[in-house]
Design an enzyme around this catalytic site. Sequence first.
Site, PDB file in Angstrom:
ATOM      1  N   ASP A  79       0.863  -1.186   0.000  1.00 19.33           N
ATOM      2  CA  ASP A  79       0.000   0.000   0.000  1.00 19.33           C
ATOM      3  C   ASP A  79       0.894   1.229   0.000  1.00 19.33           C
ATOM      4  OD1 ASP A  79      -1.730   2.214   0.926  1.00 19.33           O
ATOM      5  OD2 ASP A  79      -3.212   0.628   1.221  1.00 19.33           O
ATOM      6  N   ILE A  80       0.590   2.173  -0.852  1.00 20.19           N
ATOM      7  CA  ILE A  80       1.435   3.359  -1.023  1.00 20.19           C
ATOM      8  C   ILE A  80       1.282   4.331   0.168  1.00 20.19           C
ATOM      9  CG2 ILE A  80      -0.121   4.886  -2.332  1.00 20.19           C
ATOM     10  CD1 ILE A  80       3.461   3.986  -3.369  1.00 20.19           C
ATOM     11  N   GLU A 125     -12.360   3.343  -1.650  1.00 24.69           N
ATOM     12  CA  GLU A 125     -11.572   4.253  -2.486  1.00 24.69           C
ATOM     13  C   GLU A 125     -11.322   3.677  -3.876  1.00 24.69           C
ATOM     14  OE1 GLU A 125      -8.042   5.798  -0.361  1.00 24.69           O
ATOM     15  OE2 GLU A 125      -7.057   5.782  -2.332  1.00 24.69           O
ATOM     16  N   HIS A 150      -9.981  -5.775  -2.701  1.00 25.96           N
ATOM     17  CA  HIS A 150      -8.647  -5.944  -2.122  1.00 25.96           C
ATOM     18  C   HIS A 150      -8.743  -6.183  -0.627  1.00 25.96           C
ATOM     19  CE1 HIS A 150      -9.612  -1.627  -2.301  1.00 25.96           C
ATOM     20  NE2 HIS A 150      -8.958  -1.485  -1.166  1.00 25.96           N
ATOM     21  N   HIS A 172      -6.551  -5.700   2.855  1.00 29.64           N
ATOM     22  CA  HIS A 172      -5.392  -5.064   3.499  1.00 29.64           C
ATOM     23  C   HIS A 172      -4.791  -6.049   4.494  1.00 29.64           C
ATOM     24  CE1 HIS A 172      -6.257  -0.685   2.516  1.00 29.64           C
ATOM     25  NE2 HIS A 172      -7.476  -1.181   2.347  1.00 29.64           N
TER      26      HIS A 172
HETATM   27  P1  AMP Z   1      -9.819   1.387   0.198  1.00 29.08           P
HETATM   28  O1  AMP Z   1     -10.416   1.239  -1.190  1.00 29.08           O
HETATM   29  O2  AMP Z   1     -10.591   2.303   1.075  1.00 29.08           O
HETATM   30  O3  AMP Z   1      -9.520   0.054   0.833  1.00 29.08           O
HETATM   31  O4  AMP Z   1      -8.406   2.104   0.014  1.00 29.08           O
HETATM   32  C1  AMP Z   1      -7.574   1.858  -1.087  1.00 29.08           C
HETATM   33  C2  AMP Z   1      -6.143   1.686  -0.642  1.00 29.08           C
HETATM   34  O5  AMP Z   1      -5.361   1.587  -1.814  1.00 29.08           O
HETATM   35  C3  AMP Z   1      -5.586   2.860   0.185  1.00 29.08           C
HETATM   36  O6  AMP Z   1      -5.015   2.355   1.392  1.00 29.08           O
HETATM   37  C4  AMP Z   1      -4.540   3.472  -0.733  1.00 29.08           C
HETATM   38  O7  AMP Z   1      -3.409   3.959  -0.044  1.00 29.08           O
HETATM   39  C5  AMP Z   1      -4.171   2.310  -1.640  1.00 29.08           C
HETATM   40  N1  AMP Z   1      -3.716   2.728  -2.961  1.00 29.08           N
HETATM   41  C6  AMP Z   1      -4.358   3.541  -3.833  1.00 29.08           C
HETATM   42  N2  AMP Z   1      -3.632   3.687  -4.954  1.00 29.08           N
HETATM   43  C7  AMP Z   1      -2.516   2.940  -4.792  1.00 29.08           C
HETATM   44  C8  AMP Z   1      -1.370   2.673  -5.604  1.00 29.08           C
HETATM   45  N3  AMP Z   1      -1.230   3.220  -6.821  1.00 29.08           N
HETATM   46  N4  AMP Z   1      -0.412   1.861  -5.111  1.00 29.08           N
HETATM   47  C9  AMP Z   1      -0.534   1.304  -3.886  1.00 29.08           C
HETATM   48  N5  AMP Z   1      -1.588   1.510  -3.071  1.00 29.08           N
HETATM   49  C10 AMP Z   1      -2.569   2.320  -3.514  1.00 29.08           C
END
Ligand code: AMP
Length: 134
Positions: free
Chosen positions: A29-30, A88, A93, A95
Amino acid sequence: MATIFSKIIAGEIPSYKVAEDERFFAFLDINPLAKGHTLVVPKREVDYLFDLDDEELAAMQVFAKGVALAIQQAFPCKKVGQAVIGLEVPHAHIHLIPIQRESDMIFSNPKLQLTAEEFQAIAAAIHEQWAKNR
Ligand code: AMP
């Protein structure tokens, strides 16, 4: 239109890859809550985790189990916590987050600021353990 995670899987957008098989992909995760915070995604583009069919959901969880083990070996912690949010990015996915205490799982906590070199080293350490365990 492909999701950002599909573009990552296709290599069109860079990521810090941790593990991959035919159906699943894991990368850092970025905006990590902890060193080793990893996302596990299906290569098949499905928005909501619980819309995956039973077999795919079970296989994804087994893949995540192997990644969690590798995270814990690379970054010793009390447990690897698992969370599903998905508000988001519309691509299912999981975590995986190394934790010492419950509050380490709070998503509104400040995120770590890591350099590209640090992300690379973390991903390499987890990948090494994952590959060894296979
Ligand atoms: P959520 O959809 O609420 O579970 O959050 C999406 C997660 O994806 C967040 O923790 C972001 O930091 C992560 N994220 C979004 N874009 C990227 C990326 N390009 N590379 C890695 N992680 C990402």
